[in-house]
Design a protein around this motif. Structure first.
Motif, short mmCIF file in Angstrom:
data_model
loop_
_atom_site.label_atom_id
_atom_site.label_comp_id
_atom_site.label_asym_id
_atom_site.label_seq_id
_atom_site.Cartn_x
_atom_site.Cartn_y
_atom_site.Cartn_z
N PHE A 365 -60.12 45.81 -12.10
CA PHE A 365 -59.00 44.90 -12.37
C PHE A 365 -59.13 44.30 -13.76
O PHE A 365 -58.15 44.18 -14.51
CB PHE A 365 -58.97 43.79 -11.31
CG PHE A 365 -57.78 42.89 -11.40
CD1 PHE A 365 -56.61 43.21 -10.73
CD2 PHE A 365 -57.81 41.72 -12.15
CE1 PHE A 365 -55.48 42.37 -10.81
CE2 PHE A 365 -56.71 40.89 -12.24
CZ PHE A 365 -55.54 41.22 -11.56
N ARG A 366 -60.36 43.95 -14.13
CA ARG A 366 -60.62 43.34 -15.43
C ARG A 366 -60.26 44.29 -16.56
O ARG A 366 -59.53 43.92 -17.49
CB ARG A 366 -62.09 42.96 -15.52
CG ARG A 366 -62.52 42.36 -16.85
CD ARG A 366 -64.04 42.27 -16.90
NE ARG A 366 -64.56 41.59 -15.73
CZ ARG A 366 -65.62 42.03 -15.03
NH1 ARG A 366 -66.25 43.13 -15.38
NH2 ARG A 366 -66.03 41.36 -13.98
N LEU A 367 -60.74 45.53 -16.50
CA LEU A 367 -60.51 46.47 -17.59
C LEU A 367 -59.05 46.89 -17.67
O LEU A 367 -58.45 46.89 -18.74
CB LEU A 367 -61.40 47.70 -17.44
CG LEU A 367 -61.19 48.73 -18.55
CD1 LEU A 367 -61.68 48.20 -19.89
CD2 LEU A 367 -61.87 50.04 -18.24
N VAL A 368 -58.45 47.25 -16.50
CA VAL A 368 -57.05 47.68 -16.51
C VAL A 368 -56.17 46.54 -17.00
O VAL A 368 -55.25 46.75 -17.80
CB VAL A 368 -56.62 48.15 -15.11
CG1 VAL A 368 -55.12 48.47 -15.10
CG2 VAL A 368 -57.41 49.37 -14.68
N GLY A 369 -56.45 45.32 -16.54
CA GLY A 369 -55.66 44.18 -17.00
C GLY A 369 -55.79 43.96 -18.49
O GLY A 369 -54.80 43.68 -19.17
N ALA A 370 -57.00 44.08 -19.03
CA ALA A 370 -57.21 43.91 -20.46
C ALA A 370 -56.48 44.99 -21.26
O ALA A 370 -55.90 44.72 -22.31
CB ALA A 370 -58.70 43.94 -20.78
N VAL A 371 -56.49 46.22 -20.74
CA VAL A 371 -55.79 47.32 -21.41
C VAL A 371 -54.28 47.05 -21.42
O VAL A 371 -53.61 47.24 -22.44
CB VAL A 371 -56.08 48.67 -20.72
CG1 VAL A 371 -55.16 49.77 -21.24
CG2 VAL A 371 -57.54 49.06 -20.93
N LEU A 372 -53.74 46.59 -20.29
CA LEU A 372 -52.31 46.30 -20.22
C LEU A 372 -51.93 45.17 -21.17
O LEU A 372 -50.89 45.23 -21.84
CB LEU A 372 -51.92 45.93 -18.78
CG LEU A 372 -52.08 47.03 -17.73
CD1 LEU A 372 -51.65 46.52 -16.36
CD2 LEU A 372 -51.29 48.28 -18.10
N MET A 373 -52.75 44.13 -21.23
CA MET A 373 -52.47 43.03 -22.15
C MET A 373 -52.49 43.51 -23.59
O MET A 373 -51.64 43.14 -24.40
CB MET A 373 -53.51 41.92 -21.94
CG MET A 373 -53.43 41.19 -20.63
SD MET A 373 -54.77 39.99 -20.42
CE MET A 373 -54.40 38.84 -21.74
N HIS A 374 -53.47 44.34 -23.91
CA HIS A 374 -53.59 44.88 -25.26
C HIS A 374 -52.39 45.75 -25.60
O HIS A 374 -51.86 45.69 -26.71
CB HIS A 374 -54.90 45.67 -25.37
CG HIS A 374 -55.18 46.20 -26.74
ND1 HIS A 374 -54.80 47.47 -27.14
CD2 HIS A 374 -55.78 45.63 -27.82
CE1 HIS A 374 -55.17 47.66 -28.39
NE2 HIS A 374 -55.76 46.57 -28.83
N TYR A 375 -51.97 46.57 -24.64
CA TYR A 375 -50.82 47.46 -24.86
C TYR A 375 -49.55 46.64 -25.04
O TYR A 375 -48.71 46.97 -25.90
CB TYR A 375 -50.67 48.40 -23.67
CG TYR A 375 -49.71 49.54 -23.91
CD1 TYR A 375 -50.12 50.71 -24.52
CD2 TYR A 375 -48.38 49.44 -23.51
CE1 TYR A 375 -49.25 51.77 -24.74
CE2 TYR A 375 -47.49 50.48 -23.73
CZ TYR A 375 -47.93 51.64 -24.34
OH TYR A 375 -47.05 52.67 -24.56
#
Length: 388
Positions: A365-375
């Protein structure tokens, strides 16, 4: 905040300049500044200079101890002043937490962009001449938790989202000493101002009616109103959840996936004419024209057995696949398929492949969420409004 004034021992710095390379000079300068800063902080804390007799004194000096501080310029050996009571603590270590924040952010940025923890440790060693452990890099990523959680739970009642895109992808997670597959649910949307936005994500055991319903209920609890159109693939549990959770909302079956399903049932040879007519059906701008083209196609090829399965798929799913035509023509290219969400999934997948197996659901959840925020920040926020 107290403003400290202090002087540096320039003779020490001059010696470093004459006898050392530039990296050593920079490190020496930083060490001098930080050591002097901590010395003056201790004077402020004690409220007395060295050997000064005063009634305002609150403590006594008690020598120094050595402590390391890792910064982006490398590892520094600092001389930390102490007091007799032990109550004094320099703000240098509070501010930098033993690693300077720019250094930490650089490592987090590498992880978010799909660099493995093993490679991050190697890069840090090359840049700074100091090694950091994989466990240290992994522990740093936990700093993302409050940021990702705040983003994933932000209110959605400030805007209306007429077009909602949803999809699920699968990842591998270690759970109870086993490796299991889990579904990552992602929702994006287009606002009334025609801007794309990533609304949120959820991770569940399987892709089902119940899990999709929970995901939609979570979005609604954050203030999401029923959209005009939900665009997705044809998963039956997803369709049922849309009908139950969003009253009065139309469902748009992904145009690209649907056409692919039809074409897969066509003969590979001598089918150019029907392929061209299928393209014309879904290339129409007006819904009336599309329906007319579809009827012409069905009438022309209905007696040919080799096209029977393809025509059956077309007839069954056609109405669900042209719902976008009831909306403004300028929005048709943006709402007839889930292509935009597929591209986002590819970005997530590119980073997920580096990890391969997540140690637990929270790390996923942490990594996918960070990727989505970055995108969201690097892609969606920089684009102009759609349909212009």
């Amino acid at each position: 905040m107290t403003q400290l004034q202090f002087n540096l021992d320039m003779d020490i710095l001059k010696e470093s300049v004459i006898n050392s390379n530039l990296d050593t000079v920079i490190k020496s300068a930083v060490v001098l500044v930080l050591n002097e800063y901590m010395e003056k902080e201790r004077d402020e804390f004690i409220q007395a200079s060295a050997y000064e007799r005063t009634n305002q004194r609150r403590d006594f000096r008690n020598g120094y101890y050595d402590r390391e501080l890792t910064m982006s310029i490398g590892k520094l050996e600092l001389r930390v002043p102490r007091t007799r009571s032990g109550d004094f603590s320099p703000t240098v270590f509070e501010k930098y937490a033993r690693c300077d924040q720019a250094f930490i952010l650089s490592m987090l940025e590498m992880v978010i962009n799909g660099v493995s923890t093993r490679k991050v440790t190697h890069i840090i060693e090359q840049l700074c001449g100091e090694s950091v452990s994989k466990s240290f890099v992994s522990s740093l990523t936990q700093k993302l938790d409050p940021v990702v959680n705040e983003w994933a739970n932000r209110p959605l009642n400030m805007d209306y989202y007429p077009y909602l895109f949803v999809d699920a992808m699968y990842i591998k997670v270690r759970e109870n000493h086993r490796v299991v597959s889990k579904a990552v649910y992602i929702a994006t949307a287009i606002t009334e101002k025609n801007k794309r936005e990533i609304l949120g994500l959820s991770i569940d055991h399987v892709e089902s009616f119940e899990s999709w319903s929970r995901f939609f209920q979570q979005l609604k609890s954050r203030g999401l109103q029923s959209p005009k159109l939900v665009i997705s693939d044809a998963h039956q549990g997803l369709q049922k959840a849309i009908q139950r959770e969003f009253i009065g909302t139309s469902w748009q079956r992904c145009n690209v996936h649907f056409k692919r399903n039809i074409i897969e049932k066509l003969p590979k040879k001598n089918s150019e004419e029907i392929r061209s007519m299928i393209k014309r059906v879904f290339g129409a701008v007006k819904i009336e024209d599309s329906r007319r083209f579809k009827e012409e196609l069905m009438k022309q090829f209905s007696d040919e057995p080799k096209y029977e399965k393809a025509l059956e798929i077309l007839d069954d799913g056609y109405e669900d696949t042209i719902q976008y035509m009831s909306h403004p023509a300028k929005m048709h290219p943006h709402i007839r398929s889930t292509n935009s969400l597929e591209r986002l999934n590819q970005e997530v997948r590119r980073r997920e492949k580096v990890i391969r197996i997540f140690p637990n659901t929270q790390s996923a959840f942490r990594l996918v969420g960070a990727v989505l925020m970055h995108y969201q920040e690097s892609s969606y926020d920089k684009k102009k409004s759609l349909g212009k």
